[in-house]
Design an enzyme around this catalytic site. Structure first.
Site, PDB file in Angstrom:
ATOM      1  N   ASP A  49      -7.991   4.174  -1.198  1.00 39.91           N
ATOM      2  CA  ASP A  49      -7.858   2.823  -0.629  1.00 39.91           C
ATOM      3  C   ASP A  49      -8.993   1.914  -1.101  1.00 39.91           C
ATOM      4  OD1 ASP A  49      -7.540   0.559   1.040  1.00 39.91           O
ATOM      5  OD2 ASP A  49      -6.724   1.800   2.642  1.00 39.91           O
ATOM      6  N   THR A  85      -3.312  -3.006   2.806  1.00 40.54           N
ATOM      7  CA  THR A  85      -3.095  -1.565   2.714  1.00 40.54           C
ATOM      8  C   THR A  85      -1.652  -1.135   2.972  1.00 40.54           C
ATOM      9  OG1 THR A  85      -5.356  -1.098   3.308  1.00 40.54           O
ATOM     10  CG2 THR A  85      -3.767   0.657   3.729  1.00 40.54           C
ATOM     11  N   ASN A 106      -0.437  -5.665   7.723  1.00 41.45           N
ATOM     12  CA  ASN A 106      -0.932  -4.545   8.531  1.00 41.45           C
ATOM     13  C   ASN A 106      -0.643  -4.782  10.011  1.00 41.45           C
ATOM     14  OD1 ASN A 106      -1.936  -3.343   6.245  1.00 41.45           O
ATOM     15  ND2 ASN A 106      -4.084  -3.869   6.670  1.00 41.45           N
ATOM     16  N   HIS A 360      -9.650  -8.162   1.119  1.00 38.00           N
ATOM     17  CA  HIS A 360      -8.518  -8.228   0.189  1.00 38.00           C
ATOM     18  C   HIS A 360      -7.342  -8.750   0.987  1.00 38.00           C
ATOM     19  CE1 HIS A 360      -7.103  -4.646   2.285  1.00 38.00           C
ATOM     20  NE2 HIS A 360      -8.376  -4.305   2.303  1.00 38.00           N
TER      21      HIS A 360
HETATM   22  P1  AMP Z   1      -6.951  -2.430   5.083  1.00 39.77           P
HETATM   23  O1  AMP Z   1      -7.999  -3.165   5.793  1.00 39.77           O
HETATM   24  O2  AMP Z   1      -5.717  -3.210   4.822  1.00 39.77           O
HETATM   25  O3  AMP Z   1      -7.456  -1.869   3.773  1.00 39.77           O
HETATM   26  O4  AMP Z   1      -6.591  -1.143   5.980  1.00 39.77           O
HETATM   27  C1  AMP Z   1      -7.314   0.057   5.813  1.00 39.77           C
HETATM   28  C2  AMP Z   1      -7.242   0.919   7.025  1.00 39.77           C
HETATM   29  O5  AMP Z   1      -5.907   1.362   7.260  1.00 39.77           O
HETATM   30  C3  AMP Z   1      -7.999   2.230   6.871  1.00 39.77           C
HETATM   31  O6  AMP Z   1      -9.370   2.100   7.094  1.00 39.77           O
HETATM   32  C4  AMP Z   1      -7.337   3.105   7.893  1.00 39.77           C
HETATM   33  O7  AMP Z   1      -8.056   3.040   9.098  1.00 39.77           O
HETATM   34  C5  AMP Z   1      -5.981   2.494   8.080  1.00 39.77           C
HETATM   35  N1  AMP Z   1      -4.937   3.446   7.693  1.00 39.77           N
HETATM   36  C6  AMP Z   1      -4.675   3.889   6.475  1.00 39.77           C
HETATM   37  N2  AMP Z   1      -3.643   4.755   6.453  1.00 39.77           N
HETATM   38  C7  AMP Z   1      -3.233   4.869   7.720  1.00 39.77           C
HETATM   39  C8  AMP Z   1      -2.190   5.611   8.372  1.00 39.77           C
HETATM   40  N3  AMP Z   1      -1.381   6.411   7.683  1.00 39.77           N
HETATM   41  N4  AMP Z   1      -2.070   5.452   9.703  1.00 39.77           N
HETATM   42  C9  AMP Z   1      -2.886   4.645  10.400  1.00 39.77           C
HETATM   43  N5  AMP Z   1      -3.891   3.920   9.834  1.00 39.77           N
HETATM   44  C10 AMP Z   1      -4.063   4.032   8.529  1.00 39.77           C
HETATM   45 ZN    ZN Z   2      -6.262  -0.828   1.544  1.00 40.61          ZN
HETATM   46 ZN    ZN Z   3      -9.160  -2.810   3.448  1.00 42.59          ZN
END
Ligand code: AMP
Ligand code: ZN
Ligand code: ZN
Length: 421
Positions: A49, A85, A106, A360
């Protein structure tokens, strides 16, 4: 090979061992009755990620570079909009844009299902959130088993199907546990193990948010995930599977530096009590009350030079972000490096002396939003650098590698032929 045959010679022992080593309750013997399964190569898809494409050239990413050197590296992987994400992990495994698969952010509001957030375990497992057909469903429906470590969507029975091996999201699952799970699955005898494994590592994204893309903490996180990729690749070699497993390492998006000096305070223009802000930054998903959308649009449009505001249906066509009912009536997008916040949030940052970090979600075509694509294996070209590619093409690539008939998607195998040997 001899090791695997000796270790997993009997079905009963295999079932017991699968449960023991993976900690996953599901342990039917998939593929044991599938004579063709052994013939086709397998795919291991790893996501790191927030690993921006150019991190690959940092000293900390030596194992990833070694993998790229015997395989393929893309100049960058272009995310879907928004470069977040969940939309992107789900585009990678479905070949669909966010407006097609419905994971439009998200944080999402659906008129029937209510609110979707990352922390809501019920929403994660609710199949009606997840449109399209992820690669593990395509595989399972065509008689080949799948396994997942924390991939978004893998907790829901999409089209009634989960990966044979799956588990609830465990944020702090140690890397060595994840690595062992993956290698244990790969060590299962031909036809009994998963043909496709999807595995997720969050660390680089977390460091990028907290400290920014150029911080030493982010480099340490890069080193950490690179070590785990190195351990997986070495484990595959020890199992004698280098010529069987196509390894694809991707990320979902890049990372841009943010600063407390680059903030768009939304309540300078809009009474926040008059709308619902479903998601905040850098893409604000704004849901006005019925009949109030035009007032909200006029209140925001052209009011801040760093904020682009769109009515639903008028979001730039190249972002493919208009069609889905979950897209809000107003979509406001910050320019690169800018943050959308409320006055109250800004006050909290001041209390905590927050000055800078990273995020992002911005325009996916920005170079800073570019993600990672590295692949190596029996069907992958060797020592090739390919042009930037869009992540919706990874689903048809994986279907091809697995000899599966793909679902209809926005991706095309022709767009990724350069990746193939
Ligand atoms: P973002 O800020 O969009 O990059 O979201 C990243 C966060 O998504 C990570 O730090 C995780 O805590 C969360 N995340 C990733 N995969 C999963 C999942 N399968 N289920 C729940 N939370 C997730
Ligand atoms: Zn991400
Ligand atoms: Zn992130």
């Amino acid at each position: 090979m001899a090791f695997r045959v000796r270790l997993f010679g009997r079905a009963a022992a295999c079932v017991a061992l699968i449960a023991l080593i993976t900690g996953v309750a599901s342990c039917r013997l998939p593929g044991a009755d599938r004579p063709d399964a052994a013939a086709a190569p397998r795919v291991l898809l790893i996501s790191l990620d927030g690993f921006r494409w150019d991190y690959l050239d940092r000293p900390e990413a030596a194992n990833l570079r070694a993998l790229a050197a015997r395989g393929v590296r893309a100049q960058r992987l272009i995310p879907v909009f928004p470069s977040k994400t969940f939309p992107n992990h789900y585009s990678i495994v479905t070949g669909l844009t966010a407006e097609e698969h419905g994971i439009v952010a998200n944080a999402i509001r659906d008129p029937e299902l209510g609110l979707f957030t990352l922390r809501d375990t019920l929403a994660q497992a609710e199949s009606r959130w997840w449109g399209g057909e992820p690669i593990w469903v395509t595989a399972e429906l065509q008689g080949r088993a799948a396994a997942s470590v924390s991939w978004p969507g893998s907790e829901a029975a999409i089209k009634g199907v989960r990966p044979t091996w799956w588990a609830r999201y465990w944020h702090d699952e140690p890397h060595d546990v994840k690595v062992r799970k993956i290698l244990n699955w790969l060590a299962l005898p031909e036809g009994a193990g998963p043909a496709i494994i999807t595995a997720y590592f969050h660390d680089v994204d977390g460091a990028g948010h907290s400290f920014g893309p150029d911080a030493p903490e982010t480099n340490r996180a890069i080193a950490m995930v690179d070590r785990s990729v190195g351990a997986i690749v070495a484990g595959i070699a020890e199992l004698g599977l280098t010529d069987i497993v196509n390894v694809i390492v991707v990320s979902d998006h890049g990372m841009a530096a943010t600063s407390a000096d680059r903030v768009i305070v939304l309540d300078d223009f809009l009474d926040l009590n008059s709308v619902e802000i479903v998601d905040w930054t850098p893409v604000a998903a704004i849901a006005p009350r019925p009949g109030d959308a035009e007032r909200v649009y006029q209140a925001l449009h052209g009011k801040h030079p760093r904020l682009q505001v769109y009515r639903k249906g008028e979001v730039p066509a190249r972002w493919h972000f208009n069609a889905h009912p979950r897209i809000t009536e107003i979509v406001a997008v910050a320019d690169e490096g800018w943050t959308i916040a409320s006055r109250a949030t800004v006050a909290r940052w001041r209390e905590r002396d927050w000055t800078h970090g990273g995020t992002h979600g911005y325009d996916p075509d920005l170079v800073s939003m570019g993600a990672l694509f590295v692949a190596a294996g029996p069907d992958i070209a060797q020592g090739r650098l390919v042009r930037p590619l869009r992540n919706v093409h990874i689903y048809p690539l994986m279907a091809h590698l697995l000899r599966l008939t793909p679902a209809r998607t926005s991706g095309s195998l022709d767009s990724v032929r350069a990746v193939l040997r």
